[in-house]
Design a protein around this motif. Structure first.
Motif, PDB file in Angstrom:
ATOM      1  N   PHE A 188      -3.659  -7.609  -4.254  1.00 58.81           N
ATOM      2  CA  PHE A 188      -3.374  -6.173  -4.157  1.00 58.81           C
ATOM      3  C   PHE A 188      -4.443  -5.363  -4.895  1.00 58.81           C
ATOM      4  N   ASP A 189      -4.846  -5.831  -6.065  1.00 61.76           N
ATOM      5  CA  ASP A 189      -5.900  -5.122  -6.803  1.00 61.76           C
ATOM      6  C   ASP A 189      -7.176  -5.020  -5.975  1.00 61.76           C
ATOM      7  N   LYS A 193      -6.153  -2.423  -2.764  1.00 67.40           N
ATOM      8  CA  LYS A 193      -5.387  -1.184  -2.950  1.00 67.40           C
ATOM      9  C   LYS A 193      -6.150   0.062  -2.500  1.00 67.40           C
ATOM     10  N   GLY A 245       2.397   1.460  -3.518  1.00 65.03           N
ATOM     11  CA  GLY A 245       1.460   1.534  -4.633  1.00 65.03           C
ATOM     12  C   GLY A 245       1.483   0.317  -5.524  1.00 65.03           C
ATOM     13  N   LEU A 294       0.829  -1.210   0.000  1.00 65.79           N
ATOM     14  CA  LEU A 294       0.000   0.000   0.000  1.00 65.79           C
ATOM     15  C   LEU A 294       0.862   1.259   0.000  1.00 65.79           C
TER      16      LEU A 294
END
Length: 415
Positions: free
Chosen positions: A247-248, A251, A222, A219
């Motif tokens: 992560f997608d 996020k 990015g 996070l």
């Protein structure tokens, strides 16, 4: 989002072929302590004692629907994912090849074999997980099998979302806060994706072991990043890199929502849940409960769900857990003491100890010096404040010493 909600509900219904919904239990002890409604979603009570069965089942179910000819699945795991996949392979009657590190404890190997029976083959290879993973993926390509990821797979994520489906059905309303452990992010991805659509007023906190904070790192950067080093004590959540799919799905979260749990503090939580509540949790399974003291002011008067993600704890590790808990609590310390080589020196030191101090380790490290000998000494007490008194007495008597309790390098070699 609506499609995901509907699909997650269908997955939850399909799961009933394997096991009933895990209990959502109000914990009176924790609720009274924090002045809140604390509910435990007991994923430690699935047939394989972790939520991993959900994702493995759903991914296997969907792959077989898309490719009925596919009858061979492969994974790499030293723990809960291996057991979940083994159980699912036996359920579907498909072949499973499970790669595990050579260093995997025999207890975990035996449990995986029990769940999978004749449907699975276990291959032990590699001293480290990265080696095991590489070998499993190469084998999977050669065999034309399907690699079943422990977390970085949309179908696995959807399977884990069934935890959230059950929580809403069982609670009958949306909780104010859900606390989720994070390793690779599969559970957190599925639960948050479902609840953000079905219960948008619910807030989230994520918990990672301090020695494996891959979500917070991702996070902040990015994008997923590989941690240079991880602490493997919380083996169910010690992941060096968050998945791409996970992560997608996560996020949107603020790094401030990710709490870090020191490995030794987790041991205190494990012991308390065992001794007070009779609940056996593995280190990763205790993460969500471990951060309740940190959130005490925030959760007062609220409805909070803690997901206890697993209970595959080897009781041979209990002495280590107790040791870590005592050290974190300040109830046990280790010193290297320079002991004068003269008559009465040892008795003088022993007289400095209080009535509740107990020597648990005493070992000469150096015996050749004429005037002094180096001693490794471990002391356990009932009140952490006793060590300040002991230090004061040793200083007054002129004893040279070094507290090595928090020195990881020395502790690894000496303790």
């Amino acid at each position: 989002m609506t499609d995901f909600v509907q699909s997650a509900r269908h997955t939850t219904e399909a799961l009933r072929d394997l096991f009933e919904a895990t209990p959502l239990q109000r914990n009176d002890h924790l609720s009274a302590r924090y002045g809140a409604e604390i509910w435990l979603k007991r994923e430690d009570l699935t047939p394989v004692r972790s939520y991993k069965l959900r994702g493995a089942f759903n991914a296997m179910r969907k792959m077989r629907a898309a490719r009925p000819d596919l009858g061979h699945f492969v994974c790499a795991s030293a723990g809960n994912h291996a057991q979940g996949m083994a159980y699912a392979c036996r359920h579907f009657g498909v072949r499973g090849t499970i790669f595990m590190p050579v260093t995997t404890p025999q207890q975990k190997i035996d449990k995986t074999r029990t769940f999978g029976g004749a449907a699975i083959e276990i291959v032990l290879t590699g001293d480290y997980f990265d080696q095991t993973l590489a070998a499993s993926q190469a084998y999977c390509r050669d065999q034309g099998a399907h690699f079943l990821s422990p977390f970085d797979d949309p179908d696995v994520i959807e399977g884990q979302a069934s935890v959230a489906v059950e929580v809403l059905d069982q609670l009958g309303r949306a909780p104010d806060l859900v606390i989720l452990p994070v390793g690779g992010g599969g559970l957190a991805s599925g639960v948050t994706r479902y609840l953000r659509a079905a219960a948008p007023g619910t807030a989230f906190r994520f918990v990672e072991p301090a020695g494996g904070a891959s979500l917070r790192a991702a996070l902040e950067a990015g994008a997923p990043v590989t941690l240079p080093r991880i602490n493997s004590f919380v083996d169910g959540a010690a992941v060096a890199r968050l998945g791409t799919h996970t992560f997608d799905a996560l996020k949107w979260a603020d790094p401030a929502q990710v709490l870090l749990a020191p490995e030794d503090r987790i041991c205190i939580t494990m012991l308390e849940m065992l001794n007070v509540e009779g609940i056996v949790l593995e280190p990763a399974g205790a993460l969500s409960v471990d951060v309740l003291p940190v959130l005490a002011d925030e959760i007062r008067g609220k409805t909070v769900v803690c997901v206890t993600s697993g209970g595959n704890f080897d009781f041979e590790r209990l002495p280590e857990v107790k040791e870590r808990a005592q050290r974190y609590s300040g109830l046990k310390k280790y010193f290297i003491l320079r002991m004068p080589q003269r008559p009465g020196a040892l008795r003088e030191f022993l007289n400095m100890l209080g009535p509740q101090d107990d020597i648990t380790r005493f070992e000469y490290l150096k015996k050749s010096a004429r005037n002094f000998g180096s001693v490794l000494i471990g002391i356990e007490t009932k009140q952490a404040g006793q060590f300040a008194l002991l230090a004061e007495r040793m200083n007054e008597a002129g004893f040279a010493y070094r507290d090595i309790t928090g020195d990881e390098a020395l502790a690894e070699f000496l303790i």
